[in-house]
Enzyme design. Structure first.
Site, short mmCIF file in Angstrom:
data_model
loop_
_atom_site.label_atom_id
_atom_site.label_comp_id
_atom_site.label_asym_id
_atom_site.label_seq_id
_atom_site.Cartn_x
_atom_site.Cartn_y
_atom_site.Cartn_z
N GLU A 1 43.44 29.29 35.80
CA GLU A 1 44.10 30.48 36.36
C GLU A 1 45.18 30.10 37.37
O GLU A 1 45.56 30.92 38.21
CB GLU A 1 43.05 31.38 37.01
CG GLU A 1 41.97 31.85 36.04
CD GLU A 1 40.89 32.65 36.73
OE1 GLU A 1 41.20 33.72 37.25
OE2 GLU A 1 39.73 32.20 36.76
N TYR B 1 47.22 40.69 33.30
CA TYR B 1 48.28 40.19 34.16
C TYR B 1 49.70 40.41 33.66
O TYR B 1 50.64 40.35 34.45
CB TYR B 1 48.07 38.68 34.38
CG TYR B 1 46.77 38.38 35.06
CD1 TYR B 1 46.52 38.83 36.36
CD2 TYR B 1 45.76 37.69 34.41
CE1 TYR B 1 45.32 38.57 36.98
CE2 TYR B 1 44.55 37.42 35.03
CZ TYR B 1 44.33 37.86 36.32
OH TYR B 1 43.15 37.61 36.94
N ASP C 1 33.31 44.89 38.61
CA ASP C 1 33.75 45.51 37.36
C ASP C 1 32.55 46.03 36.59
O ASP C 1 31.51 45.35 36.51
CB ASP C 1 34.49 44.49 36.49
CG ASP C 1 35.72 43.92 37.20
OD1 ASP C 1 36.26 44.60 38.09
OD2 ASP C 1 36.13 42.80 36.85
N ARG D 1 35.79 42.32 44.26
CA ARG D 1 35.95 43.39 43.27
C ARG D 1 34.74 43.35 42.34
O ARG D 1 34.28 42.26 41.97
CB ARG D 1 37.23 43.17 42.47
CG ARG D 1 37.76 44.38 41.74
CD ARG D 1 38.90 43.99 40.81
NE ARG D 1 38.41 43.34 39.63
CZ ARG D 1 38.99 42.28 39.04
NH1 ARG D 1 40.09 41.78 39.54
NH2 ARG D 1 38.46 41.75 37.96
N SER E 1 38.86 35.72 34.68
CA SER E 1 40.08 36.28 34.07
C SER E 1 40.06 36.26 32.55
O SER E 1 41.09 36.14 31.90
CB SER E 1 41.33 35.53 34.58
OG SER E 1 41.54 35.78 35.93
N ASN F 1 34.07 39.60 41.32
CA ASN F 1 35.16 38.66 41.60
C ASN F 1 35.29 38.50 43.11
O ASN F 1 35.52 39.47 43.82
CB ASN F 1 36.48 39.20 41.04
CG ASN F 1 36.49 39.20 39.54
OD1 ASN F 1 36.86 38.22 38.91
ND2 ASN F 1 36.05 40.31 38.94
N GLU G 1 30.64 41.80 36.26
CA GLU G 1 30.81 40.64 37.13
C GLU G 1 31.33 41.07 38.50
O GLU G 1 31.81 42.19 38.69
CB GLU G 1 31.80 39.66 36.52
CG GLU G 1 33.19 40.22 36.32
CD GLU G 1 34.12 39.22 35.65
OE1 GLU G 1 33.63 38.26 35.04
OE2 GLU G 1 35.34 39.40 35.75
N GLY H 1 42.77 39.12 42.00
CA GLY H 1 44.22 38.95 42.00
C GLY H 1 44.91 39.86 43.00
O GLY H 1 44.43 40.95 43.34
#
Length: 322
Positions: free
Chosen positions: A25, A218, A259, A257, A152, A274, A272, A278
């Site tokens: 990443e 992205y 999800d 974050r 990602s 994070n 998951e 990002g």
């Protein structure tokens, strides 16, 4: 981890924004790091970008007081850099070693979600391509195949035909493992940012692609983001509560974050956590923050504040102010 407000840029001292690194990443980390670096400088913070891809010497010799970690993936988001910074005695943003490593490990994260009574898609570890028939017999089709140790959507595939499962396993097996196979859950996808003990407004994601993959995350201009997300306030508040539990389950702290998918039965399935999301033009946490009245520069500042104060229980203290 509650907020430790900082009002003067000088109180942060000299800040290293760690960006780039060596993970899959890297390109996204560079985008995140450059955006954060610009935001901190606009607010008067003495910040400089440091790419640890070639080692830690620039960090050691730069006279830095703390680090804003903008590294995504392995080597930056998995506890390794956090451990190095702990050893150096340098305060840093976000989760500590334990929370970072657990959140990066999708298998351990799912086991913790279950232990905390949080729903997650059914899964199994697939150790070899010749397990394909038994995997399809157990979960049916379609399936999601992913490496447990990457972020990602790197190495991740949606499998709609049994004959394609061995190739999907081989692709996932190239990356940090083990390889996880999950049942496919149809439903809307949501993301909830966490900042200093509070949740941000949820973002609902729509993509015309097979799933919300690396391109959709992205680069695609066809991905649509909805914030406000369209849920009634009571349901959004309840899901935010559960998202905060998922965040705590893996020992994350500071910011991050969570999800999840929301199928027709109304029970969110957590995917998951994070710990270093990002901060690009397509990123979700800045969208939720903006809806909450926190602009990008303030968000970068608030994340930097997480380098002060105490992490979650079991992670010890990093960056105690004063």
């Amino acid at each position: 981890m509650s907020r430790v407000p900082v009002t003067a840029a000088a109180d942060f001292g000299r800040v290293a924004v760690l960006l780039g690194g060596t993970s899959a990443e890297r390109e996204i980390s560079l985008l995140t790091g450059e955006a954060v670096l610009a935001a901190l400088r606009r607010r008067g913070v003495d910040a400089e970008g440091v790419d640890p891809a070639s080692g830690l010497e620039p960090l050691l010799s730069g006279g830095f007081d703390r680090a804003w970690i903008a590294l995504h993936g392995r080597g930056g988001e998995d506890g390794l850099m956090q451990g190095a910074l702990e050893t150096l005695g340098m305060p840093y943003t976000g989760s500590g070693v334990l929370g970072s490593s657990l959140a990066m490990d999708k298998l351990r994260s799912k086991q913790l979600f279950v232990a905390w009574a949080l729903a997650t898609p059914r899964w199994r570890v697939m150790r070899a391509a010749d397990e394909a028939a038994s995997v399809v017999a157990e979960f049916g089709l379609p399936l999601i195949v992913k490496p447990a140790g990457e972020g990602s959507s790197v190495g991740m595939s949606k499998v709609t035909e049994a004959a394609r499962l061995p190739a999907a396993w081989a692709e996932a097996n190239r990356w940090a493992g083990p390889v996880l196979v999950e049942e496919w859950v149809s439903g809307e996808e949501y993301s909830v940012g966490v900042l200093q003990g509070d949740t941000l407004p949820a973002v609902r994601i729509e993509t015309p692609r097979a799933f919300y993959d690396y391109e959709a995350k992205y680069f695609s201009d066809e991905t649509r983001y909805h914030c406000p997300c369209g849920l009634d306030p009571a349901r959004e508040a309840d899901f935010a509560r559960l998202a905060r539990l998922a965040f705590e389950a893996v020992g994350a702290s500071g910011w991050g974050r969570v999800d999840f998918l929301l199928p027709a039965d109304g029970v969110p399935r957590f995917l998951e956590v994070n710990t270093i999301p990002g901060m690009t033009s397509h990123s979700l946490v800045p969208m939720g923050a903006r809806q909450a009245g926190i602009d990008f520069d303030e968000l970068a500042w608030r994340v930097l504040e997480t380098s002060f104060g105490r992490a979650t229980a079991g992670e010890g203290t990093h960056g105690t102010r004063g």
